[in-house]
Design a protein around this motif. Structure first.
Motif, PDB file in Angstrom:
ATOM      1  N   ILE A   1       2.013  -9.010  17.318  1.00 38.81           N
ATOM      2  CA  ILE A   1       2.210 -10.416  17.684  1.00 38.81           C
ATOM      3  C   ILE A   1       3.553 -10.562  18.370  1.00 38.81           C
ATOM      4  O   ILE A   1       4.596 -10.214  17.789  1.00 38.81           O
ATOM      5  CB  ILE A   1       2.228 -11.325  16.434  1.00 38.81           C
ATOM      6  CG1 ILE A   1       1.186 -10.876  15.402  1.00 38.81           C
ATOM      7  CG2 ILE A   1       2.007 -12.776  16.826  1.00 38.81           C
ATOM      8  CD1 ILE A   1       1.291 -11.643  14.081  1.00 38.81           C
TER       9      ILE A   1
ATOM     10  N   ASP B   1      -6.410 -17.554  24.555  1.00 36.50           N
ATOM     11  CA  ASP B   1      -6.978 -17.791  23.231  1.00 36.50           C
ATOM     12  C   ASP B   1      -8.303 -18.560  23.282  1.00 36.50           C
ATOM     13  O   ASP B   1      -9.257 -18.230  22.564  1.00 36.50           O
ATOM     14  CB  ASP B   1      -5.967 -18.466  22.287  1.00 36.50           C
ATOM     15  CG  ASP B   1      -5.150 -19.556  22.974  1.00 36.50           C
ATOM     16  OD1 ASP B   1      -5.419 -19.870  24.158  1.00 36.50           O
ATOM     17  OD2 ASP B   1      -4.237 -20.103  22.323  1.00 36.50           O
TER      18      ASP B   1
ATOM     19  N   VAL C   1      -0.883 -11.920  21.603  1.00 39.92           N
ATOM     20  CA  VAL C   1      -1.220 -10.997  20.509  1.00 39.92           C
ATOM     21  C   VAL C   1      -2.059  -9.864  21.089  1.00 39.92           C
ATOM     22  O   VAL C   1      -3.014 -10.106  21.829  1.00 39.92           O
ATOM     23  CB  VAL C   1      -2.030 -11.681  19.388  1.00 39.92           C
ATOM     24  CG1 VAL C   1      -2.165 -10.740  18.192  1.00 39.92           C
ATOM     25  CG2 VAL C   1      -1.386 -12.984  18.949  1.00 39.92           C
TER      26      VAL C   1
ATOM     27  N   ARG D   1      -1.231 -16.617  24.822  1.00 41.68           N
ATOM     28  CA  ARG D   1      -1.157 -17.935  24.180  1.00 41.68           C
ATOM     29  C   ARG D   1      -0.141 -18.833  24.864  1.00 41.68           C
ATOM     30  O   ARG D   1       0.546 -19.623  24.195  1.00 41.68           O
ATOM     31  CB  ARG D   1      -0.772 -17.762  22.720  1.00 41.68           C
ATOM     32  CG  ARG D   1      -1.673 -16.831  21.955  1.00 41.68           C
ATOM     33  CD  ARG D   1      -1.009 -16.365  20.674  1.00 41.68           C
ATOM     34  NE  ARG D   1      -1.565 -16.957  19.500  1.00 41.68           N
ATOM     35  CZ  ARG D   1      -1.029 -16.855  18.279  1.00 41.68           C
ATOM     36  NH1 ARG D   1       0.105 -16.220  18.111  1.00 41.68           N
ATOM     37  NH2 ARG D   1      -1.598 -17.399  17.244  1.00 41.68           N
TER      38      ARG D   1
ATOM     39  N   ARG E   1     -12.031 -17.227  22.004  1.00 37.30           N
ATOM     40  CA  ARG E   1     -12.904 -17.976  21.076  1.00 37.30           C
ATOM     41  C   ARG E   1     -14.286 -18.176  21.686  1.00 37.30           C
ATOM     42  O   ARG E   1     -15.307 -18.046  21.013  1.00 37.30           O
ATOM     43  CB  ARG E   1     -12.253 -19.312  20.733  1.00 37.30           C
ATOM     44  CG  ARG E   1     -11.038 -19.117  19.847  1.00 37.30           C
ATOM     45  CD  ARG E   1     -10.313 -20.393  19.469  1.00 37.30           C
ATOM     46  NE  ARG E   1      -9.314 -20.061  18.467  1.00 37.30           N
ATOM     47  CZ  ARG E   1      -8.004 -20.292  18.569  1.00 37.30           C
ATOM     48  NH1 ARG E   1      -7.517 -20.923  19.622  1.00 37.30           N
ATOM     49  NH2 ARG E   1      -7.173 -19.912  17.620  1.00 37.30           N
TER      50      ARG E   1
ATOM     51  N   GLU F   1       2.975 -20.594  26.176  1.00 40.13           N
ATOM     52  CA  GLU F   1       4.382 -20.596  25.759  1.00 40.13           C
ATOM     53  C   GLU F   1       4.591 -19.935  24.397  1.00 40.13           C
ATOM     54  O   GLU F   1       5.717 -19.602  24.024  1.00 40.13           O
ATOM     55  CB  GLU F   1       4.936 -22.024  25.723  1.00 40.13           C
ATOM     56  CG  GLU F   1       4.251 -22.907  24.702  1.00 40.13           C
ATOM     57  CD  GLU F   1       4.955 -24.253  24.501  1.00 40.13           C
ATOM     58  OE1 GLU F   1       6.181 -24.267  24.278  1.00 40.13           O
ATOM     59  OE2 GLU F   1       4.269 -25.291  24.566  1.00 40.13           O
ATOM     60  N   TYR F   2       3.494 -19.746  23.635  1.00 40.68           N
ATOM     61  CA  TYR F   2       3.625 -19.155  22.302  1.00 40.68           C
ATOM     62  C   TYR F   2       3.501 -17.636  22.295  1.00 40.68           C
ATOM     63  O   TYR F   2       3.461 -17.021  21.237  1.00 40.68           O
ATOM     64  CB  TYR F   2       2.611 -19.784  21.343  1.00 40.68           C
ATOM     65  CG  TYR F   2       2.821 -21.268  21.179  1.00 40.68           C
ATOM     66  CD1 TYR F   2       3.968 -21.748  20.561  1.00 40.68           C
ATOM     67  CD2 TYR F   2       1.897 -22.187  21.668  1.00 40.68           C
ATOM     68  CE1 TYR F   2       4.185 -23.107  20.423  1.00 40.68           C
ATOM     69  CE2 TYR F   2       2.105 -23.556  21.533  1.00 40.68           C
ATOM     70  CZ  TYR F   2       3.245 -24.006  20.910  1.00 40.68           C
ATOM     71  OH  TYR F   2       3.461 -25.348  20.773  1.00 40.68           O
TER      72      TYR F   2
ATOM     73  N   ASN G   1     -11.315 -18.297  14.522  1.00 37.13           N
ATOM     74  CA  ASN G   1     -10.185 -17.515  14.023  1.00 37.13           C
ATOM     75  C   ASN G   1      -9.907 -16.328  14.953  1.00 37.13           C
ATOM     76  O   ASN G   1     -10.815 -15.567  15.297  1.00 37.13           O
ATOM     77  CB  ASN G   1     -10.489 -17.024  12.599  1.00 37.13           C
ATOM     78  CG  ASN G   1      -9.361 -16.192  12.037  1.00 37.13           C
ATOM     79  OD1 ASN G   1      -9.200 -15.024  12.371  1.00 37.13           O
ATOM     80  ND2 ASN G   1      -8.561 -16.816  11.176  1.00 37.13           N
ATOM     81  N   LEU G   2      -8.642 -16.170  15.349  1.00 37.62           N
ATOM     82  CA  LEU G   2      -8.287 -15.181  16.372  1.00 37.62           C
ATOM     83  C   LEU G   2      -8.525 -13.741  15.918  1.00 37.62           C
ATOM     84  O   LEU G   2      -8.943 -12.893  16.719  1.00 37.62           O
ATOM     85  CB  LEU G   2      -6.813 -15.374  16.765  1.00 37.62           C
ATOM     86  CG  LEU G   2      -6.492 -15.247  18.244  1.00 37.62           C
ATOM     87  CD1 LEU G   2      -7.371 -16.114  19.104  1.00 37.62           C
ATOM     88  CD2 LEU G   2      -5.021 -15.592  18.488  1.00 37.62           C
ATOM     89  N   ARG G   3      -8.277 -13.446  14.650  1.00 40.37           N
ATOM     90  CA  ARG G   3      -8.496 -12.077  14.175  1.00 40.37           C
ATOM     91  C   ARG G   3      -9.989 -11.743  14.140  1.00 40.37           C
ATOM     92  O   ARG G   3     -10.397 -10.642  14.501  1.00 40.37           O
ATOM     93  CB  ARG G   3      -7.865 -11.873  12.790  1.00 40.37           C
ATOM     94  CG  ARG G   3      -6.358 -11.751  12.885  1.00 40.37           C
ATOM     95  CD  ARG G   3      -5.709 -11.515  11.543  1.00 40.37           C
ATOM     96  NE  ARG G   3      -5.972 -10.170  11.028  1.00 40.37           N
ATOM     97  CZ  ARG G   3      -5.300  -9.646   9.998  1.00 40.37           C
ATOM     98  NH1 ARG G   3      -4.352 -10.353   9.396  1.00 40.37           N
ATOM     99  NH2 ARG G   3      -5.569  -8.437   9.567  1.00 40.37           N
ATOM    100  N   ARG G   4     -10.787 -12.716  13.736  1.00 34.86           N
ATOM    101  CA  ARG G   4     -12.239 -12.495  13.736  1.00 34.86           C
ATOM    102  C   ARG G   4     -12.761 -12.401  15.171  1.00 34.86           C
ATOM    103  O   ARG G   4     -13.635 -11.590  15.483  1.00 34.86           O
ATOM    104  CB  ARG G   4     -12.950 -13.642  13.023  1.00 34.86           C
ATOM    105  CG  ARG G   4     -12.754 -13.615  11.517  1.00 34.86           C
ATOM    106  CD  ARG G   4     -13.325 -14.890  10.892  1.00 34.86           C
ATOM    107  NE  ARG G   4     -13.079 -14.900   9.473  1.00 34.86           N
ATOM    108  CZ  ARG G   4     -13.873 -14.332   8.558  1.00 34.86           C
ATOM    109  NH1 ARG G   4     -14.995 -13.760   8.937  1.00 34.86           N
ATOM    110  NH2 ARG G   4     -13.565 -14.357   7.286  1.00 34.86           N
TER     111      ARG G   4
END
Lengths: 219, 219
Positions: B130, B84, B121, B115, B88, B117-118, B95-98
């Motif tokens: 996701i 992530d 996408v 991401r 960026r 441990e999370y 913002n991840l989608r942008r």
């Protein structure tokens, strides 16, 4: 959502606060207790004669400085809804699955751990459900998203008339409740305060629920 | 997985490294390029005569200091697989989608944002998927989990013989590939280095894949 220590000072204002519920509120079957002194949460719950499903939120201040009172309070709850750092603090375990196992030994049969933009995990003794966060294109202000999650969660269960059976709620309903919680939390972030909810429609909620399905399903 | 700046010093060792692939490697249809100088990634890809699906990883050092070279390199890739903070940095969007929308304009038709441990996408121009992270009860050492994710991702696609059609891979396969990536990343964390993979069986992988389904599905 993870740093709420600044609340501590504000909370002193409520030192003499001792809520008495109007008679008309007391037979309500669903109770969501916001984050406040555990003793007050306990007293509010005791005033609810016919409560079928209850639970609530807490924070680091109560976990650290009012631990005995908090443990006595949440022992009566069906669900506890906290964030990941609070789950670690309450349990003394860093690993979320271990933390959850300990917390589920404290009374609630259901634990929901909120993880901010990364979604939430719902734990029961026999299983868990991991929901990722909804990906917004514009995050205007995330303040209050955790509370909106809580509202969506209990709101779905209340709307469906879900009640515990043999001390548990079925996982199909709980999973949906978590997703509706995430949906409501995501709308919260789109405007300041509760502004987004002034114009929000049931149809918009359903559209986002289905979008969540499309973005997370695999075979 | 998010802080790889210490690699910078080590990378100077490879200043004269210029890999020449053995003839027998060159007709392979699937290519996963590990994180190294973009020029070398480009040169390796150019040696692969019959490649049908290619992509790879990169890091902050190349994004910051070798940007033009990196952009020229990834323009030829089908997929880019980064974390992530790298997404960026590469896009200049928080913002991840942008961020994803910008990166998908740089060449790859598929972007996978890890991401930790999370989860991860996966983005395409028309949709995204996701996947939350698998919740381990014991995280022994997460080093290398991102690389194991990448291996599981391309390994699934290669194992199924998936090829782009009209410049894209179908989403059913991509979703499964992300989950297999997460499964392999989760096994990595259970022991040091590649130790867990010495004894890992296909059956264990399938069991965890199905567990992932059980822990994430809702109606």
């Amino acid at each position: 959502m993870n740093d709420r220590t600044t609340l501590r000072t504000d909370l002193n204002v409520f030192a003499d606060f001792n809520p008495k519920l109007p008679e008309s509120y007391r037979p309500a079957p669903y109770l969501l207790l916001g984050n406040i002194q555990p003793e007050l949460q306990k007293s509010v719950r005791a005033q609810m004669g016919g409560v079928k499903l209850s639970g609530g939120d807490t924070m680091n201040y109560w976990i650290n400085d009012f631990r005995a009172q908090l443990l006595e309070t949440i022992r009566e709850w069906d669900f506890l809804l906290i964030n990941d750092s609070e789950a670690r603090l309450l349990s003394g375990e860093h690993n979320l699955r271990r933390a959850a196992a300990k917390i589920l030994g404290m009374g609630p049969h259901t634990l929901v751990v909120k993880r901010g933009e990364y979604g939430a995990v719902l734990f029961r003794r026999d299983c868990h459900f991991i929901a990722p966060g909804y990906l917004l294109e514009d995050v205007f202000d995330p303040t209050g998203a955790g509370d909106c999650f809580a509202g969506g969660f209990i709101g779905y269960l209340a709307g469906q008339g879900v009640e515990p059976s043999n001390g548990e709620i079925n996982m199909v309903d709980l999973r949906k409740a978590v997703i509706y919680g995430s949906v409501m939390g995501s709308f919260c972030c789109e405007k300041f305060g509760v502004d987004r909810f002034r114009s929000l429609t049931h149809q918009e909620i359903e559209v986002r629920y289905r979008e969540f399905q499309r973005c997370t399903a695999f075979k």
